[in-house]
Design an enzyme around this catalytic site. Structure first.
Site, PDB file in Angstrom:
ATOM      1  N   HIS A 241      -2.862  -9.804  12.222  1.00  0.00           N
ATOM      2  CA  HIS A 241      -2.362  -8.725  11.426  1.00  0.00           C
ATOM      3  C   HIS A 241      -1.798  -7.695  12.638  1.00  0.00           C
ATOM      4  O   HIS A 241      -2.562  -7.490  13.547  1.00  0.00           O
ATOM      5  CB  HIS A 241      -3.263  -7.861  10.476  1.00  0.00           C
ATOM      6  CG  HIS A 241      -2.833  -6.627  10.008  1.00  0.00           C
ATOM      7  ND1 HIS A 241      -1.589  -6.091   9.667  1.00  0.00           N
ATOM      8  CD2 HIS A 241      -3.364  -5.289  10.134  1.00  0.00           C
ATOM      9  CE1 HIS A 241      -1.415  -5.146   9.224  1.00  0.00           C
ATOM     10  NE2 HIS A 241      -2.504  -4.472   9.896  1.00  0.00           N
TER      11      HIS A 241
ATOM     12  N   GLU B  41       0.734  -1.261  -0.004  1.00  0.00           N
ATOM     13  CA  GLU B  41      -0.114  -0.070  -0.134  1.00  0.00           C
ATOM     14  C   GLU B  41       0.939   1.219  -0.054  1.00  0.00           C
ATOM     15  O   GLU B  41       0.573   2.255   0.088  1.00  0.00           O
ATOM     16  CB  GLU B  41      -0.951   0.102   1.134  1.00  0.00           C
ATOM     17  CG  GLU B  41      -0.303  -0.190   2.489  1.00  0.00           C
ATOM     18  CD  GLU B  41      -1.342  -0.064   3.814  1.00  0.00           C
ATOM     19  OE1 GLU B  41      -2.056   0.884   3.463  1.00  0.00           O
ATOM     20  OE2 GLU B  41      -1.443  -1.084   4.419  1.00  0.00           O
TER      21      GLU B  41
ATOM     22  N   CYS C 186      -3.471  -3.428   4.074  1.00  0.00           N
ATOM     23  CA  CYS C 186      -2.547  -4.093   4.746  1.00  0.00           C
ATOM     24  C   CYS C 186      -3.016  -5.331   4.313  1.00  0.00           C
ATOM     25  O   CYS C 186      -2.377  -6.505   4.840  1.00  0.00           O
ATOM     26  CB  CYS C 186      -2.570  -3.999   6.317  1.00  0.00           C
ATOM     27  SG  CYS C 186      -1.950  -2.733   6.923  1.00  0.00           S
TER      28      CYS C 186
HETATM   29  N1  COA Z   1       0.901   3.164  30.220  1.00  0.00           N
HETATM   30  C1  COA Z   1       0.180   2.011  29.763  1.00  0.00           C
HETATM   31  N2  COA Z   1      -0.655   2.300  28.759  1.00  0.00           N
HETATM   32  C2  COA Z   1      -1.218   3.157  28.401  1.00  0.00           C
HETATM   33  C3  COA Z   1      -0.303   4.590  29.083  1.00  0.00           C
HETATM   34  C4  COA Z   1       0.525   4.304  30.257  1.00  0.00           C
HETATM   35  N3  COA Z   1       1.169   5.248  30.585  1.00  0.00           N
HETATM   36  N4  COA Z   1      -0.864   5.578  28.529  1.00  0.00           N
HETATM   37  C5  COA Z   1      -2.085   5.125  27.514  1.00  0.00           C
HETATM   38  N5  COA Z   1      -1.875   3.704  27.576  1.00  0.00           N
HETATM   39  C6  COA Z   1      -2.805   3.106  26.695  1.00  0.00           C
HETATM   40  C7  COA Z   1      -4.233   3.304  26.460  1.00  0.00           C
HETATM   41  O1  COA Z   1      -4.997   2.945  27.621  1.00  0.00           O
HETATM   42  C8  COA Z   1      -4.463   2.396  25.269  1.00  0.00           C
HETATM   43  O2  COA Z   1      -4.756   1.345  25.617  1.00  0.00           O
HETATM   44  P1  COA Z   1      -6.120   0.568  25.235  1.00  0.00           P
HETATM   45  O3  COA Z   1      -6.085   0.829  23.556  1.00  0.00           O
HETATM   46  O4  COA Z   1      -5.966  -0.985  25.671  1.00  0.00           O
HETATM   47  O5  COA Z   1      -7.352   1.112  25.596  1.00  0.00           O
HETATM   48  C9  COA Z   1      -3.077   2.642  24.467  1.00  0.00           C
HETATM   49  O6  COA Z   1      -2.161   3.068  25.215  1.00  0.00           O
HETATM   50  C10 COA Z   1      -3.209   3.454  23.308  1.00  0.00           C
HETATM   51  O7  COA Z   1      -3.796   4.964  24.157  1.00  0.00           O
HETATM   52  P2  COA Z   1      -4.812   5.632  23.220  1.00  0.00           P
HETATM   53  O8  COA Z   1      -4.816   7.022  23.943  1.00  0.00           O
HETATM   54  O9  COA Z   1      -5.703   4.869  22.494  1.00  0.00           O
HETATM   55  O10 COA Z   1      -3.580   6.162  22.008  1.00  0.00           O
HETATM   56  P3  COA Z   1      -3.636   7.067  20.894  1.00  0.00           P
HETATM   57  O11 COA Z   1      -4.840   7.961  21.040  1.00  0.00           O
HETATM   58  O12 COA Z   1      -2.517   7.869  20.587  1.00  0.00           O
HETATM   59  O13 COA Z   1      -4.068   6.256  19.376  1.00  0.00           O
HETATM   60  C11 COA Z   1      -3.565   4.658  17.815  1.00  0.00           C
HETATM   61  C12 COA Z   1      -3.228   4.900  19.349  1.00  0.00           C
HETATM   62  C13 COA Z   1      -3.015   3.024  17.683  1.00  0.00           C
HETATM   63  C14 COA Z   1      -4.891   4.737  17.473  1.00  0.00           C
HETATM   64  C15 COA Z   1      -2.830   5.519  17.059  1.00  0.00           C
HETATM   65  O14 COA Z   1      -1.468   5.314  17.008  1.00  0.00           O
HETATM   66  C16 COA Z   1      -3.035   5.281  15.469  1.00  0.00           C
HETATM   67  O15 COA Z   1      -3.934   6.055  15.099  1.00  0.00           O
HETATM   68  N6  COA Z   1      -2.220   4.530  14.827  1.00  0.00           N
HETATM   69  C17 COA Z   1      -2.424   4.266  13.334  1.00  0.00           C
HETATM   70  C18 COA Z   1      -3.629   3.370  13.084  1.00  0.00           C
HETATM   71  C19 COA Z   1      -3.424   2.114  13.322  1.00  0.00           C
HETATM   72  O16 COA Z   1      -2.450   1.594  13.634  1.00  0.00           O
HETATM   73  N7  COA Z   1      -4.593   1.202  13.574  1.00  0.00           N
HETATM   74  C20 COA Z   1      -4.707  -0.129  13.711  1.00  0.00           C
HETATM   75  C21 COA Z   1      -5.887  -0.902  13.034  1.00  0.00           C
HETATM   76  S1  COA Z   1      -5.166  -1.065  11.230  1.00  0.00           S
END
Ligand code: COA
Length: 384
Positions: free
Chosen positions: A233, A79, A111
């Site tokens: 994945h 992709e 993906c």
């Molecule tokens: N200690 C431990 N865990 C922690 C933490 C800390 N200090 N602070 C946050 N976390 C955890 C959160 O609780 C959350 O866990 P959960 O998913 O089990 O609820 C996780 O870390 C991620 O935190 P979040 O606030 O949701 O992160 P974010 O808003 O920055 O977004 C993604 C995370 C993955 C959505 C973002 O990185 C993204 O958009 N990535 C690209 C898209 C992607 O990979 N999608 C996947 C499907 S294809």
């Protein structure tokens, strides 16, 4: 007759950034990246390497001179293609000196492209049992510096040789797939980085997994007990963990522990690399097969493939007697261990570098195999 994966290998760039260091630089608690996202290191790629470099290096690890004569198709799932028209597959075919009497093309569905290639390969070999198909899943995952997706970047490729009587995994005819038109992650023409609704993509992924998992169990009269391991994945390693845990309320604690133990083995490599997009599921499969002490011939492995946009597919395969002998755990561990660590400033500098966009001829001095040595008139020339 059985058809499936006869050989498999991965290749990742020589550089990485430490996720705890990146978290500190971004003003985030390191445990968010290490535990919350589930990543320890993230692969970083220089501008002189691309999806062709990654794919050619991965495939070079598995192909013999005899294979190159017996391959009928070169299928590249990606992709992060480098050309709207020209297929990366034909460039890799030429770089690796594979017989030109091949059908070569690229496949795209976020993906999922590598899985699409694997399934097409399976169907082709079923009809042409004496021929082979090379499937390559290759990508560079970039969301941008300081972006929400930054901790889920990475780069790398997985190459698979699909044959009759495979020596690693016999693919079953049990695929369940489900498509829905969703905008969770997309990259319109002209955008350097994807547009992403990360939390929506998490939800669609988990819902997609549960849907095809339940449908598969119903269609094939199976349960979790039929699977020695489930692989996922892995855009980041917390993602597959969340999907696996989503079915825990339905299964016993003993089964939960058994499947989670295998899950931990399947994420060892991804934790050190990050997102390979199309290759992530298959890097997880390699990690599982190379690190598991419990798997044996005949065991059924379940694979969940997800492509934003969105498609979910669940399928499985059975391990073949002697599968361990076809793998290279020591070499793979060494390749990961020998990479060079970049500090955050070095990572940011490498990330920001790009190839010249004008058509002025430019030469480069990256001597690694298949790296870009020159660009001119939109044509990339690679080391051979
Ligand atoms: N200690 C431990 N865990 C922690 C933490 C800390 N200090 N602070 C946050 N976390 C955890 C959160 O609780 C959350 O866990 P959960 O998913 O089990 O609820 C996780 O870390 C991620 O935190 P979040 O606030 O949701 O992160 P974010 O808003 O920055 O977004 C993604 C995370 C993955 C959505 C973002 O990185 C993204 O958009 N990535 C690209 C898209 C992607 O990979 N999608 C996947 C499907 S294809």
């Amino acid at each position: 007759m059985t058809v499936g994966i006869d050989k498999i290998a991965f290749h990742v760039p020589d550089y990485f950034v430490d996720m705890a260091e990146l978290a500190v630089a971004r003003g985030v608690d390191p445990n968010k990246f290490l535990i919350g996202i589930g990543q320890d290191k993230m692969a970083v790629i220089p501008k002189t390497q691309d999806i062709i470099t990654l794919g050619a290096n991965a495939a070079a690890k598995i192909l013999t001179a005899a294979d190159k004569k017996e391959i009928d198709m070169v299928l590249v799932g990606t992709e992060t293609g480098i050309d709207y028209s020209k297929s990366a597959a034909v460039v890799i075919q030429q770089l690796l000196d594979i017989s030109p009497f091949v059908r070569s093309y690229e496949l795209k569905h976020a993906c999922y492209g590598g899985t699409a290639g694997l399934q097409q390969a399976k169907e082709y070999v079923l009809n042409h049992p004496d021929r082979k198909v090379l499937v390559i899943a290759t990508d560079i995952s970039k969301y941008g510096l300081n972006s929400g997706g930054e901790p889920t970047q990475g780069a790398g490729a997985v190459a698979m040789l699909v044959t009759n009587n495979p020596r690693i995994l016999e693919l079953s005819d049990d695929n369940v797939f489900y498509s829905e038109n969703v905008y969770d992650f997309w990259r319109p023409n002209g955008h350097d980085y994807p547009l992403v609704d990360g939390h929506l993509s998490n939800d669609i992924y988990i819902e997609g997994f549960k849907r095809v998992w339940h449908e598969s169990n119903q269609r094939h009269q199976r349960s979790e007990k039929d699977y020695a391991a489930l692989t996922f994945h892995l855009p980041y390693t917390k993602m597959g963990r969340k999907a696996l845990q989503s079915i825990f309320p339905e299964i016993s604690e003993a089964e939960q522990n058994r499947l989670m133990e295998c899950y931990e083995e399947s994420i060892l490599y991804s934790r050190q690399v990050g997102n390979l997009y199309t290759g992530s599921l298959y890097l997880g499969l390699i990690s599982l097969l190379e690190n598991s002490t419990s798997l044996k011939a005949g065991d059924r492995i379940g694979l969940f493939s997800y492509g934003s946009g969105a498609i979910s597919e669940f399928f499985s395969g059975r391990l073949v007697e002697g599968f361990k002998e076809q793998l290279q755990p020591a070499k793979d561990e060494a390749a990961l261990a020998e990479r060079q660590q970049l500090n955050v400033a070095e990572y940011e500098a490498m990330f920001a570098e790009s190839l010249p966009e004008d058509d002025v001829e430019t030469e480069f001095s990256d001597s690694t195999p298949y790296a870009i040595r020159k660009i001119a008139q939109g044509i990339r020339y690679y080391n051979q």
